[in-house]
Write an enzyme that holds these catalytic residues in place. Structure first.
Site, PDB file in Angstrom:
ATOM      1  N   HIS A 539       0.817  -1.201   0.000  1.00 37.44           N
ATOM      2  CA  HIS A 539       0.000   0.000   0.000  1.00 37.44           C
ATOM      3  C   HIS A 539       0.856   1.257   0.000  1.00 37.44           C
ATOM      4  CE1 HIS A 539      -2.666  -3.155   2.031  1.00 37.44           C
ATOM      5  NE2 HIS A 539      -2.710  -3.266   0.729  1.00 37.44           N
TER       6      HIS A 539
HETATM    7  C1  LIG Z   1      -0.434  -9.083  -2.717  1.00 35.37           C
HETATM    8  C2  LIG Z   1      -1.326  -7.879  -2.627  1.00 35.37           C
HETATM    9  C3  LIG Z   1      -2.357  -7.855  -1.695  1.00 35.37           C
HETATM   10  C4  LIG Z   1      -3.187  -6.743  -1.604  1.00 35.37           C
HETATM   11  N1  LIG Z   1      -4.200  -6.778  -0.710  1.00 35.37           N
HETATM   12  C5  LIG Z   1      -5.017  -5.718  -0.589  1.00 35.37           C
HETATM   13  C6  LIG Z   1      -6.101  -5.737   0.332  1.00 35.37           C
HETATM   14  O1  LIG Z   1      -6.317  -6.731   1.024  1.00 35.37           O
HETATM   15  N2  LIG Z   1      -6.880  -4.645   0.438  1.00 35.37           N
HETATM   16  C7  LIG Z   1      -6.654  -3.532  -0.308  1.00 35.37           C
HETATM   17  O2  LIG Z   1      -7.396  -2.566  -0.145  1.00 35.37           O
HETATM   18  N3  LIG Z   1      -5.654  -3.492  -1.218  1.00 35.37           N
HETATM   19  C8  LIG Z   1      -4.837  -4.565  -1.382  1.00 35.37           C
HETATM   20  N4  LIG Z   1      -3.827  -4.524  -2.302  1.00 35.37           N
HETATM   21  C9  LIG Z   1      -3.645  -3.310  -3.105  1.00 35.37           C
HETATM   22  C10 LIG Z   1      -4.500  -3.298  -4.372  1.00 35.37           C
HETATM   23  O3  LIG Z   1      -4.109  -4.327  -5.226  1.00 35.37           O
HETATM   24  C11 LIG Z   1      -4.330  -1.947  -5.041  1.00 35.37           C
HETATM   25  O4  LIG Z   1      -4.724  -0.931  -4.144  1.00 35.37           O
HETATM   26  C12 LIG Z   1      -5.164  -1.769  -6.307  1.00 35.37           C
HETATM   27  O5  LIG Z   1      -4.987  -2.821  -7.213  1.00 35.37           O
HETATM   28  C13 LIG Z   1      -4.785  -0.440  -6.918  1.00 35.37           C
HETATM   29  O6  LIG Z   1      -5.460  -0.183  -8.105  1.00 35.37           O
HETATM   30  P1  LIG Z   1      -4.691   0.599  -9.242  1.00 35.37           P
HETATM   31  O7  LIG Z   1      -5.578   0.644 -10.428  1.00 35.37           O
HETATM   32  O8  LIG Z   1      -4.176   1.869  -8.702  1.00 35.37           O
HETATM   33  O9  LIG Z   1      -3.428  -0.322  -9.537  1.00 35.37           O
HETATM   34  P2  LIG Z   1      -3.417  -1.761 -10.196  1.00 35.37           P
HETATM   35  O10 LIG Z   1      -4.674  -2.473  -9.928  1.00 35.37           O
HETATM   36  O11 LIG Z   1      -2.170  -2.432  -9.800  1.00 35.37           O
HETATM   37  O12 LIG Z   1      -3.364  -1.442 -11.749  1.00 35.37           O
HETATM   38  C14 LIG Z   1      -2.345  -0.668 -12.326  1.00 35.37           C
HETATM   39  C15 LIG Z   1      -2.085  -1.229 -13.706  1.00 35.37           C
HETATM   40  O13 LIG Z   1      -1.286  -0.316 -14.434  1.00 35.37           O
HETATM   41  C16 LIG Z   1      -0.371  -1.038 -15.202  1.00 35.37           C
HETATM   42  N5  LIG Z   1       0.764  -0.166 -15.519  1.00 35.37           N
HETATM   43  C17 LIG Z   1       1.660   0.353 -14.652  1.00 35.37           C
HETATM   44  N6  LIG Z   1       2.548   1.117 -15.309  1.00 35.37           N
HETATM   45  C18 LIG Z   1       2.202   1.084 -16.607  1.00 35.37           C
HETATM   46  C19 LIG Z   1       2.733   1.703 -17.777  1.00 35.37           C
HETATM   47  N7  LIG Z   1       3.822   2.482 -17.716  1.00 35.37           N
HETATM   48  N8  LIG Z   1       2.126   1.470 -18.957  1.00 35.37           N
HETATM   49  C20 LIG Z   1       1.020   0.656 -19.030  1.00 35.37           C
HETATM   50  N9  LIG Z   1       0.483   0.049 -17.963  1.00 35.37           N
HETATM   51  C21 LIG Z   1       1.064   0.277 -16.749  1.00 35.37           C
HETATM   52  C22 LIG Z   1      -0.018  -2.216 -14.353  1.00 35.37           C
HETATM   53  O14 LIG Z   1       0.507  -3.267 -15.139  1.00 35.37           O
HETATM   54  C23 LIG Z   1      -1.334  -2.536 -13.686  1.00 35.37           C
HETATM   55  O15 LIG Z   1      -2.059  -3.509 -14.391  1.00 35.37           O
HETATM   56  C24 LIG Z   1      -2.973  -5.625  -2.432  1.00 35.37           C
HETATM   57  C25 LIG Z   1      -1.938  -5.645  -3.357  1.00 35.37           C
HETATM   58  C26 LIG Z   1      -1.118  -6.755  -3.472  1.00 35.37           C
HETATM   59  C27 LIG Z   1      -0.040  -6.753  -4.498  1.00 35.37           C
END
Ligand SMILES: Cc1cc2nc3c(=O)[nH]c(=O)nc-3n(C[C@H](O)[C@H](O)[C@H](O)COP(=O)(O)OP(=O)(O)OC[C@H]3O[C@@H](n4cnc5c(N)ncnc54)[C@H](O)[C@@H]3O)c2cc1C
Ligand code: SF4
Lengths: 610, 217
Positions: A539
């Site tokens: 996080h």
């Molecule tokens: C093991 C694990 C357990 C977790 N458990 C929890 C939990 O229990 N509760 C909770 O609230 N949160 C949890 N999280 C956090 C949660 O996964 C994230 O908060 C959430 O996925 C964030 O959403 P996002 O869209 O910001 O990022 P993401 O869902 O990670 O999506 C971002 C995407 O952007 C893509 N990307 C990045 N850079 C580039 C680029 N330059 N060009 C093209 N694509 C790109 C990535 O490949 C990814 O697919 C956990 C995370 C992990 C890894």
């Protein structure tokens, strides 16, 4: 051509310029795909999502229940060989790259981290959103540490509550309300902000360990509640008409995609809708490297496609949804905004980097018999919020904010991860016949003390910028994190260890277990400094924070960039500081709020919203 | 190309009745079969014997049940090292390499393969022929090395991994700790008690071939 100031970067190879689209989104995880869903289902705009990782679907997850490939080799994560973070404790140090996944984990592929998250789904406490004001009112500015840089969120609880409700209904969060419109309800979290309604799904069943935690917490006068989770406790159909089956408690949850689609994931909640929209295109294997801009307008993004071709995708609207580190890195590499300077306090881009704080007592509970609880779902657990925010810290000197305690489990239950727990000194060394005997004797008999998750306050010296030395697979600079725990975090952790120990002793009294020192969650963190070698949480927040003015923030409360009104930076990069629990439902709530503003206001009258 | 080396394992030492071939296919070891010749992917035959002996001291077969030998931990380690993990395909390996503060963990350039080769040099080719006491002394002397720590970690992994990776032969590791395998029917029910169901592997549960990551790329 103006390349956001990086003239030398793009190679000699020709740049393929595509037809302009209405919206381009960098990142196909929770926030990027949620944004795409809002726009394509509510407007006629054409949306292209660029996702660096591979395509994924729920159907492929049945073959994933393999601890070696997924928990140990971390097969679903972004390949760290291609891109990582660097870290240094202070500006006087030289940063080292995170060479193997350690303190945090970053997702890739369709769905991003949302595919392999654990599904812990608490709301933040209501005063989180006005934290700077709340701290000043309670302690007075003079009593606050001088290097604190906590800020308010530029909206309040009433603004975000409807979005929390929408996210919970979309995901089918299982839980029990503790405060509905001001009415406190025993059994729920009575310290939560007033909710408009009950959770859409009931809570998870209680394991034996959870029941012990609950009894112990009650006896200590606390208010235990069943932790809200996105790992569906019962069958559920959401308002979009998407039906999912109840969790089967398989235990292959965090780090895995759910094989039966119970866990809320972008591939089962967003992709089924998006796939039917003609106006939606997802391009996998596309790494966004720059946001191109000129004269205060974003013009589109430049990316490498899966064939290694460099492509320019022009668009009227650009959305960065690439998770905290890459949202900030993209802005830095594209020279959008003024990088933060910790010495002068000037600049906003990269400031207020925070990483949820965790801890617990260095204790273990030894049960007389194997617990035999089998596997647990991600997110399943009992918590208390009696020490969240300002709760329960009146008599603690030097502690500004507390956090949440959770307990009642016996580790992950997977065979490699759960193997080898034993009291310190049970074997002369950690291998050989005597050790083997002890591992089998204590197998499934050891539970940890309650764990602790807390706010991480923002400080002037914790920030993000570009690393001067290390690069990713394209040769672009890595994101450098400069961060360390301060005395405040050490005090909060020491306090948490005391409370956790007290609860562990009470649980032992309830269950007849024995309490022993050592081996608990506090272990391995003895230096007290920020470390990148062992897992903490995934996080990561801040760096492109929201605020009420361009002087103190990168985006406004609608996640619209202050200087480029057609650029939106969604997700937890906008958190002014880390909240007390896991971030995703808050991150999605502010993203949906941004989408409403974008669709209902910006599209009608393009320009700065503020 | 390197000549293919084989590891010869007496059939009776393997724990269960199921044996997983190099291709990851289960086959039955018949009681008549005296030995198995397993083609090695990374180790030489001599190295494989040394690693087998060392794993057996880490997780011995003794009065408390079968150990690393019966679980064919050596096959697990051999495959992991031969695959992309062994070559450090999943680690950030760009320089400059600098030792850093302990909070930054392993900042050393050696890949898992190199770490093993360094460790094997420390143990020497005669290690497998020594007495158990002598072997224990030698291992104690290198307890703090990266090699030993990796070897210990991988011995545990090879004991309790899904058999698709080559270790946990016949699922004896899972039987030892009462792990039922990746089944979807827990519903929180206790797997405890005297009547433990026989564990099932991922391939048995899904009814199809599952390729480990080490077999790709
Ligand atoms: C093991 C694990 C357990 C977790 N458990 C929890 C939990 O229990 N509760 C909770 O609230 N949160 C949890 N999280 C956090 C949660 O996964 C994230 O908060 C959430 O996925 C964030 O959403 P996002 O869209 O910001 O990022 P993401 O869902 O990670 O999506 C971002 C995407 O952007 C893509 N990307 C990045 N850079 C580039 C680029 N330059 N060009 C093209 N694509 C790109 C990535 O490949 C990814 O697919 C956990 C995370 C992990 C890894
Ligand atoms: S524990 Fe439940 S939600 Fe998690 S992966 Fe297993 S079945 Fe899915």
């Amino acid at each position: 051509m103006h390349w956001g100031g990086v003239e030398t970067w793009h190679g000699r190879r020709s740049l393929l310029t595509l037809k302009k689209v209405d919206v381009v989104i960098a990142g196909g995880g929770w926030t990027g795909l949620a944004t795409a869903k809002e726009i394509t289902t509510r407007t006629a705009l054409e949306v292209v999502v660029l996702e660096r990782g591979a395509a994924r679907s729920v159907s492929e997850y049945s073959a994933n229940m393999d601890e070696v490939d997924y928990s140990i080799r971390m097969r679903m994560l972004q390949n760290i060989a291609e891109e990582t973070l660097t870290h240094r404790h202070t500006i006087r140090d030289t940063a080292a790259p995170v060479r193997q996944w350690g303190h945090a984990r970053i997702g890739t592929g369709t769905g991003g981290g949302g595919e392999h998250w654990a599904g812990v789904a608490n709301r933040y406490p209501a005063d989180t959103f006005v934290l700077a004001t709340a701290l000043r009112e309670r302690f007075g500015t003079a009593k606050l540490p001088e290097h604190l840089s906590v800020q308010d969120w530029a909206f309040t609880w009433n603004d975000i509550e409807p979005y929390y409700t929408r996210v919970e209904e979309m995901m089918g969060i299982g839980g029990k309300a503790g405060n509905i419109q001001g009415r406190k309800i025993e059994g729920g979290n009575i310290f939560e902000g007033p909710r408009s309604k009950e959770y859409p799904v009931g809570p998870h069943r209680k394991t034996g360990g959870m029941a012990q935690f609950e009894t112990a917490a009650r006896q200590l006068g606390y208010h235990p509640y069943n932790r809200p989770a996105a790992t569906l406790p019962f069958d559920y159909k959401n308002p979009d008409g998407i039906q999912r089956p109840a969790c089967a408690y398989c235990g292959y949850c965090a780090m895995y995609g759910c094989m039966i689609g119970s866990k809320a994931q972008p591939t089962n909640l967003l992709m089924p809708i998006l796939r039917r929209r003609k106006s939606f295109t997802l391009r996998n294997g596309c790494w966004v490297r720059r946001i191109k801009h000129q004269n205060g307008r974003a013009e589109g993004v430049v990316y490498m496609d899966s064939q290694g071709q460099e492509v320019f995708q022009p668009a009227d609207l650009v959305v960065a949804g690439a998770f905290t580190p890459n949202n900030v890195r993209l802005l830095l590499m594209s020279k959008i905004g003024v990088p933060y300077d910790p010495l002068t306090g000037q600049g906003t881009l990269g400031k207020n980097f925070t990483h949820q704080l965790s801890g617990g007592a260095d204790l273990q509970l030894i049960h007389k018999q194997p617990m035999g609880e089998g596997m647990r779902a991600g997110g399943q657990g009992m918590s208390v919020s009696d020490f969240d925010g300002f709760n329960g810290i009146e008599n603690e000197t030097g502690i500004l904010r507390g956090g949440t305690f959770t307990g009642g489990g016996g580790g992950s239950g997977l065979p490699i991860a759960s193997f080898g727990a034993m009291p310190a000194g049970a074997a002369p060394r950690n291998w050989g016949s005597q050790w083997k005997k002890a591992t089998l004797e204590y197998h499934d008999r050891i539970a940890g003390a309650p764990t602790f998750e807390a706010e991480h306050l923002a400080y002037k010296h914790n920030y993000l910028d570009l690393d001067p030395t290390y690069t990713d697979k394209w040769g672009d600079p890595l994101l450098r994190t400069t961060i360390d725990w301060t005395e405040h975090e050490q005090r909060v952790r020491a306090f948490a260890a005391r409370v956790s120990a007290k609860m562990a002793r009470e649980m032992a009294a309830v269950s007849g277990a024995k309490v022993i020192e050592g081996g608990g969650r506090g272990a391995g963190r003895r230096t007290g400094r920020y470390q990148t070698s062992a897992y903490a949480t995934s996080h990561l927040h801040g760096g492109a924070i929201m605020g009420d003015s361009p002087a103190n923030s990168v985006v406004n409360s609608y996640l619209q960039h202050w200087h480029l009104s057609n650029l939106w930076v969604v997700g937890a990069s906008a958190f002014p500081q880390a909240g007390a629990t896991n971030p995703t439902i808050t991150s999605l709530s502010i993203t949906l709020r941004a989408c409403d503003a974008l669709i209902n206001r910006y599209l009608k009258h393009p320009g700065a919203l503020a | 190309m390197k000549r293919r080396e084989f590891l010869t394992i007496p059939a009776h030492t393997l724990g269960g009745s199921l044996w997983y071939s190099l291709a990851g296919r289960p086959s039955l070891v018949s009681a008549q079969q005296k030995e198995l010749r397993v083609p090695l992917r990374f180790f030489t035959a001599v190295e494989a014997q040394v690693v087998t002996a060392a794993c057996d001291r880490i997780f011995p077969s003794d009065e408390n049940g079968p150990g690393a030998k019966e679980a064919a931990v050596i096959i697990y380690i051999d495959r992991q090292l031969a695959g992309p993990y062994g070559r450090d395909k999943y680690r950030y390996t760009k320089g400059p390499w600098r030792e850093s503060v302990p909070e930054h963990g392993n900042q050393r350039p050696a890949s898992p393969r190199e770490t093993y080769r360094q460790g094997l040099a420390l143990l020497g080719a005669s290690f497998a022929d020594q007495t158990a006491e002598e072997q224990d002394r030698r291992l104690q002397a290198i307890e703090r090395t990266d090699f030993f720590q990796l070897l210990r970690t991988q011995t545990i992994e090879g004991m309790f991994c899904d058999p698709l990776h080559g270790g946990n032969a016949g699922m004896i590791g899972w039987q030892l700790i009462g792990f039922p395998g990746p089944v979807m029917t827990h519903h929180g029910q206790s797997a405890n008690g005297s009547k433990r169901p026989a564990p099932r592997s991922l391939e048995q549960i899904t009814g199809r071939r599952v390729k480990g990551w080490e077999d790709e790329a």
